[in-house]
Enzyme design. Structure first.
Site, mmCIF file in Angstrom:
data_model
loop_
_atom_site.group_PDB
_atom_site.id
_atom_site.type_symbol
_atom_site.label_atom_id
_atom_site.label_comp_id
_atom_site.label_asym_id
_atom_site.label_seq_id
_atom_site.Cartn_x
_atom_site.Cartn_y
_atom_site.Cartn_z
ATOM 1 N N ASN A 88 0.813 -1.223 0.000
ATOM 2 C CA ASN A 88 0.000 0.000 0.000
ATOM 3 C C ASN A 88 0.849 1.277 0.000
ATOM 4 O OD1 ASN A 88 0.661 -0.786 2.612
ATOM 5 N ND2 ASN A 88 -1.110 0.220 3.526
ATOM 6 N N GLU A 132 3.697 -4.238 12.697
ATOM 7 C CA GLU A 132 2.773 -3.131 12.398
ATOM 8 C C GLU A 132 1.618 -3.739 11.623
ATOM 9 O OE1 GLU A 132 3.160 -0.328 13.654
ATOM 10 O OE2 GLU A 132 5.304 -0.163 14.067
ATOM 11 N N CYS A 158 -3.459 1.585 6.588
ATOM 12 C CA CYS A 158 -3.740 0.886 7.856
ATOM 13 C C CYS A 158 -4.335 1.837 8.889
ATOM 14 C CB CYS A 158 -2.487 0.218 8.391
ATOM 15 S SG CYS A 158 -1.114 1.326 8.659
ATOM 16 N N GLU A 173 7.544 2.325 15.197
ATOM 17 C CA GLU A 173 8.492 2.823 14.195
ATOM 18 C C GLU A 173 8.398 4.340 14.218
ATOM 19 O OE1 GLU A 173 7.370 0.755 10.569
ATOM 20 O OE2 GLU A 173 8.589 -0.955 11.167
HETATM 21 P P1 NAD Z 1 -2.618 -10.557 2.633
HETATM 22 O O1 NAD Z 1 -2.857 -10.851 4.069
HETATM 23 O O2 NAD Z 1 -2.577 -11.692 1.661
HETATM 24 O O3 NAD Z 1 -1.211 -9.806 2.461
HETATM 25 C C1 NAD Z 1 -0.871 -8.646 3.192
HETATM 26 C C2 NAD Z 1 0.626 -8.410 3.022
HETATM 27 O O4 NAD Z 1 1.346 -9.441 3.683
HETATM 28 C C3 NAD Z 1 1.095 -8.500 1.568
HETATM 29 O O5 NAD Z 1 2.106 -7.545 1.364
HETATM 30 C C4 NAD Z 1 1.645 -9.915 1.418
HETATM 31 O O6 NAD Z 1 2.666 -10.012 0.446
HETATM 32 C C5 NAD Z 1 2.182 -10.164 2.799
HETATM 33 N N1 NAD Z 1 2.133 -11.568 3.177
HETATM 34 C C6 NAD Z 1 1.074 -12.406 3.071
HETATM 35 N N2 NAD Z 1 1.381 -13.609 3.581
HETATM 36 C C7 NAD Z 1 2.663 -13.530 4.016
HETATM 37 C C8 NAD Z 1 3.550 -14.436 4.660
HETATM 38 N N3 NAD Z 1 3.168 -15.683 4.991
HETATM 39 N N4 NAD Z 1 4.804 -14.012 4.949
HETATM 40 C C9 NAD Z 1 5.206 -12.752 4.669
HETATM 41 N N5 NAD Z 1 4.411 -11.856 4.073
HETATM 42 C C10 NAD Z 1 3.154 -12.229 3.755
HETATM 43 O O7 NAD Z 1 -3.702 -9.539 2.189
HETATM 44 P P2 NAD Z 1 -3.840 -8.562 0.954
HETATM 45 O O8 NAD Z 1 -5.057 -8.938 0.172
HETATM 46 O O9 NAD Z 1 -2.563 -8.389 0.204
HETATM 47 O O10 NAD Z 1 -4.095 -7.242 1.751
HETATM 48 C C11 NAD Z 1 -5.312 -7.085 2.447
HETATM 49 C C12 NAD Z 1 -5.138 -7.054 3.917
HETATM 50 O O11 NAD Z 1 -3.797 -6.897 4.306
HETATM 51 C C13 NAD Z 1 -5.875 -5.846 4.427
HETATM 52 O O12 NAD Z 1 -7.134 -6.225 4.907
HETATM 53 C C14 NAD Z 1 -5.012 -5.285 5.506
HETATM 54 O O13 NAD Z 1 -5.463 -5.732 6.771
HETATM 55 C C15 NAD Z 1 -3.674 -5.914 5.324
HETATM 56 N N6 NAD Z 1 -2.617 -4.960 4.963
HETATM 57 C C16 NAD Z 1 -2.186 -4.133 5.945
HETATM 58 C C17 NAD Z 1 -1.195 -3.220 5.652
HETATM 59 C C18 NAD Z 1 -0.689 -2.282 6.703
HETATM 60 O O14 NAD Z 1 -0.155 -1.240 6.359
HETATM 61 N N7 NAD Z 1 -0.782 -2.615 7.978
HETATM 62 C C19 NAD Z 1 -0.692 -3.147 4.364
HETATM 63 C C20 NAD Z 1 -1.167 -4.005 3.374
HETATM 64 C C21 NAD Z 1 -2.145 -4.925 3.703
#
Ligand code: NAD
Length: 485
Positions: free
Chosen positions: A157, A255, A289, A463
Site C-alpha cells: 500500500n 505493524e 492501515c 516505528e
Molecule cells: P494478505 O494478508 O494476503 O497480504 C498482506 C501483506 O502481507 C502482503 O504484502 C503480502 O505479500 C504479505 N504476506 C502475506 N502472507 C505472508 C507471509 N506468509 N509471509 C510474509 N508476508 C506475507 O492480504 P492482501 O489482500 O494483500 O491485503 C489485504 C489485507 O492486508 C488488508 O485487509 C489489511 O489488513 C492488510 N494490509 C495491511 C497493511 C498495513 O499497512 N498494515 C498493508 C497491506 C495490507
C-alpha cells in the site's frame, strides 16, 4: 507525463551488493491495476539466493555494527538527498504498479527523505549510561548494541515508505537486513535498493529478495543468523509470523492492521470534520492501515455529518493514477474488489442503507467507487473486519460511554480519531480509547518524529519517534572492577 511502461524499473534481486536479474529463476507478472494488464516480470529468489542473502547480511554485520554512528548518519543523509532527486521517477512507477494517483505517490516518496534524515539524526544519539557502583573502583556501564541480521516484510500500500522506514531503522542502529518487499508492487523496493547502493552502503548490509511470501518468510525466520523480524501487513499474517519468531525467541516489530474508529461529537465542527474525513479516506483509495474506517457520529449530528461527507466523497473522480484529473485511483488488486463487494453485500443484507457507490466501476481496471453505507449494525462484517478500501460505514451513538465501548469492542487498536470542541471530552476519550495513536480534530500521524504503532492485535513495537531503534537494539551491562577483590 509519460504514461508508457518503457521507463519502468529494471526489476531485480539485490544480494551481497549485486543486482540479479531472472537468469533462469522463476518469474511473476507485475500487473497495472488501472488496466489489469501485465507489463513486467519479477524474478523470484531461489533457496540458494535466500541463503546467500542471509550470509551476506551476516558477514556485513561484523563490520557494519562497528561503523561509527557518524558514518552511518552520513550514509542516511546521502540516501535522503537521492530520494529527493529520484522521487518523480520512483513515484511514477509506484502509480504504474500500485495504482495510487501520481501526486500521492510523489508525496509518499518525498516524505521518506525526512524519515531518512530523522534516523540520520537519531542514530547519533543511541546512548548508554553509567550506573553509580556500590564499591569504589567498580565501573558499571550499560550499552545498547545492534541485535544482528533482521528480516523485514513490507506490503504494497505504501511500497516505498513502509520499506524505507524499516531499512533506515535497521541500518541506523547498526543492524543489517534482508528485505522482502511486495511482489505485486515491486518497483519502489528495487529503486530503494539502488539508492542505498549508490549512496555507498557496503555490500550485504541491505539485501532484497522476492518470492512466494509464506515460503520466503518461513525460510528467513527460521534462518539461525536472523535475530529480528519486522512485518507490516494484516493481523492474520502477523500472528503467523509472530508465532514462528516466538518459537525461536526472535525479537519482532509488528505493524498490523486496524479498524480505526472515528468519534464525532455533536459539539464538533461537524461539516468541516465530515469534509476533512472524506478527503482523508480518499487517500490511497482507503488502503491505509490508519485510515478512518468505523464512523460513530453523535445522533444529534448524524444527518449533518452524512450530508456533508456524501457531498465531498461521492463525486470523487476515480481513474488511472497517471491522469492528473484523477482523485482516487484503482484498488491495488482484483482481490480487493471482491473483498469490497462482499462487505457491501453483507452490510445491506443486515439492513444498512447504501448512500452511494457499492459496485465495481468497470471490468478492466480494479476500480471501486467511493461507497457510503448508513445505519450499519455493529455486527456487520464491515464494522468488524478492516475494509482496507473506499467503503465507509456510518452509524450513530448516543453517549460517550456508548461510543467508547463500541470503539473498543474489536481486538484491534491502531489509530483512532476524535472530533469535538470540548477539551474535557477530548482528554477523556484519548485517555480511554484502546489505540496506539489518537488524532483529535485532525490526522497528525506517521511523521518521522512521532511513534507509529498499535496495541492489542494491531501489533507490537513502534516505528519512528525516539522509539524507532528500540526494536533493533539489545542492552548489555558491563561491571568492571579495577582489580580482583
Ligand atoms: P494478505 O494478508 O494476503 O497480504 C498482506 C501483506 O502481507 C502482503 O504484502 C503480502 O505479500 C504479505 N504476506 C502475506 N502472507 C505472508 C507471509 N506468509 N509471509 C510474509 N508476508 C506475507 O492480504 P492482501 O489482500 O494483500 O491485503 C489485504 C489485507 O492486508 C488488508 O485487509 C489489511 O489488513 C492488510 N494490509 C495491511 C497493511 C498495513 O499497512 N498494515 C498493508 C497491506 C495490507
Amino acid at each position: 507525463m509519460d504514461t508508457t511502461t518503457a521507463q519502468y524499473e529494471a526489476l531485480a534481486l539485490y544480494i551481497g551488493g549485486r543486482f540479479l536479474s531472472a537468469r533462469g529463476r522463476p518469474e511473476q507478472e507485475v500487473i497495472n491495476p488501472a488496466t489489469g494488464e501485465a507489463f513486467a516480470q519479477l524474478p523470484h529468489a531461489t533457496r540458494e539466493d535466500l541463503d546467500n542473502a542471509v550470509n551476506a547480511a551476516s558477514d556485513a554485520f561484523q563490520s557494519w555494527r562497528h561503523t561509527p554512528a557518524i558514518e552511518r548518519s552520513a550514509l542516511l543523509r546521502r540516501v535522503a538527498s537521492l530520494i529527493r532527486e529520484r522521487a518523480p521517477q520512483i513515484a511514477r512507477n509506484i502509480t504504474l504498479d500500485q495504482g495510487k494517483p501520481l501526486a500521492e505517490a510523489i508525496l509518499e516518496v518525498q516524505s521518506c527523505a525526512e524519515h531518512a534524515e530523522w534516523h540520520a539524526e537519531e542514530c547519533r544519539r543511541i546512548y548508554g549510561r553509567v550506573i553509580p557502583a556500590r564499591t569504589p573502583g567498580v565501573q558499571q556501564t550499560v550499552s545498547r548494541e545492534p541485535i544482528g541480521v533482521c528480516a523485514a516484510f513490507t506490503p504494497w500500500n505504501f511500497p516505498f515508505n513502509l520499506a524505507l522506514r524499516k531499512v533506515v531503522a535497521a541500518l541506523g542502529s547498526g543492524c543489517t537486513t534482508v528485505l522482502k518487499g511486495p511482489e505485486d508492487s515491486p518497483s519502489a523496493v528495487v529503486a530503494l535498493a539502488r539508492i542505498f547502493h549508490d549512496a555507498g552502503l557496503p555490500a550485504g548490509c541491505l539485501n532484497v529478495v522476492w518470492g512466494v511470501p509464506s515460503e520466503v518468510s518461513t525460510h528467513l525466520i527460521n534462518a539461525p543468523a536472523v535475530r529480528k523480524i519486522s512485518f507490516t501487513g494484516s493481523a492474520t499474517v502477523g500472528k503467523q509470523l509472530a508465532s514462528m519468531a516466538g518459537a525461536q525467541m526472535k525479537r519482532m516489530t509488528m505493524e498490523l492492521g486496524g479498524h480505526s474508529p472515528v468519534l464525532v461529537f455533536d459539539d464538533a465542527d461537524v461539516e468541516q470534520a465530515a469534509r476533512f474525513l472524506a478527503r482523508t479516506k480518499t487517500r490511497n483509495a482507503g488502503q491505509v492501515c490508519m485510515a478512518p474506517s468505523r464512523f460513530f457520529v453523535h445522533e444529534k449530528a448524524y444527518e449533518r455529518f452524512v450530508d456533508a461527507f456524501t457531498a465531498e466523497y461521492a463525486p470523487l473522480r476515480v481513474g488511472d493514477g497517471l491522469d492528473p484529473q484523477t482523485q482516487m485511483g484503482p484498488l491495488a488488486h482484483e482481490r480487493r474488489i471482491d473483498a469490497m463487494q462482499a462487505l457491501v453485500t453483507d452490510a445491506r443484507e443486515r439492513g444498512a442503507s447504501l448512500v452511494c457507490g457499492g459496485s465495481r466501476l468497470d471490468e478492466t481496471g480494479y476500480f471501486f467507487p467511493p461507497t457510503i453505507l448508513t445505519g450499519v449494525p455493529d455486527d456487520a462484517r464491515l464494522m468488524v473486519e478492516e475494509p482496507f478500501g473506499p467503503v465507509v460505514p456510518i452509524t450513530t451513538f448516543s453517549s460517550t460511554e456508548d461510543a467508547l465501548s463500541r470503539a473498543n469492542a474489536l481486538p484491534y487498536g491502531l489509530a483512532s480519531y476524535v472530533f469535538t470542541n470540548s477539551i474535557a471530552t477530548a482528554e477523556y476519550v484519548a485517555g480511554r480509547i484502546e489505540a496506539g495513536m489518537v488524532g483529535i480534530n485532525h490526522f497528525g500521524l506517521a511523521l518521522p518524529e512521532t511513534p507509529l504503532g498499535g496495541v492489542k492485535e494491531s501489533g507490537m513495537g513502534s516505528e519512528g519517534g525516539i522509539e524507532t531503534f528500540d526494536g533493533y537494539l539489545v542492552t548489555k551491562f558491563v561491571s568492571q572492577a579495577s582489580r580482583v577483590p
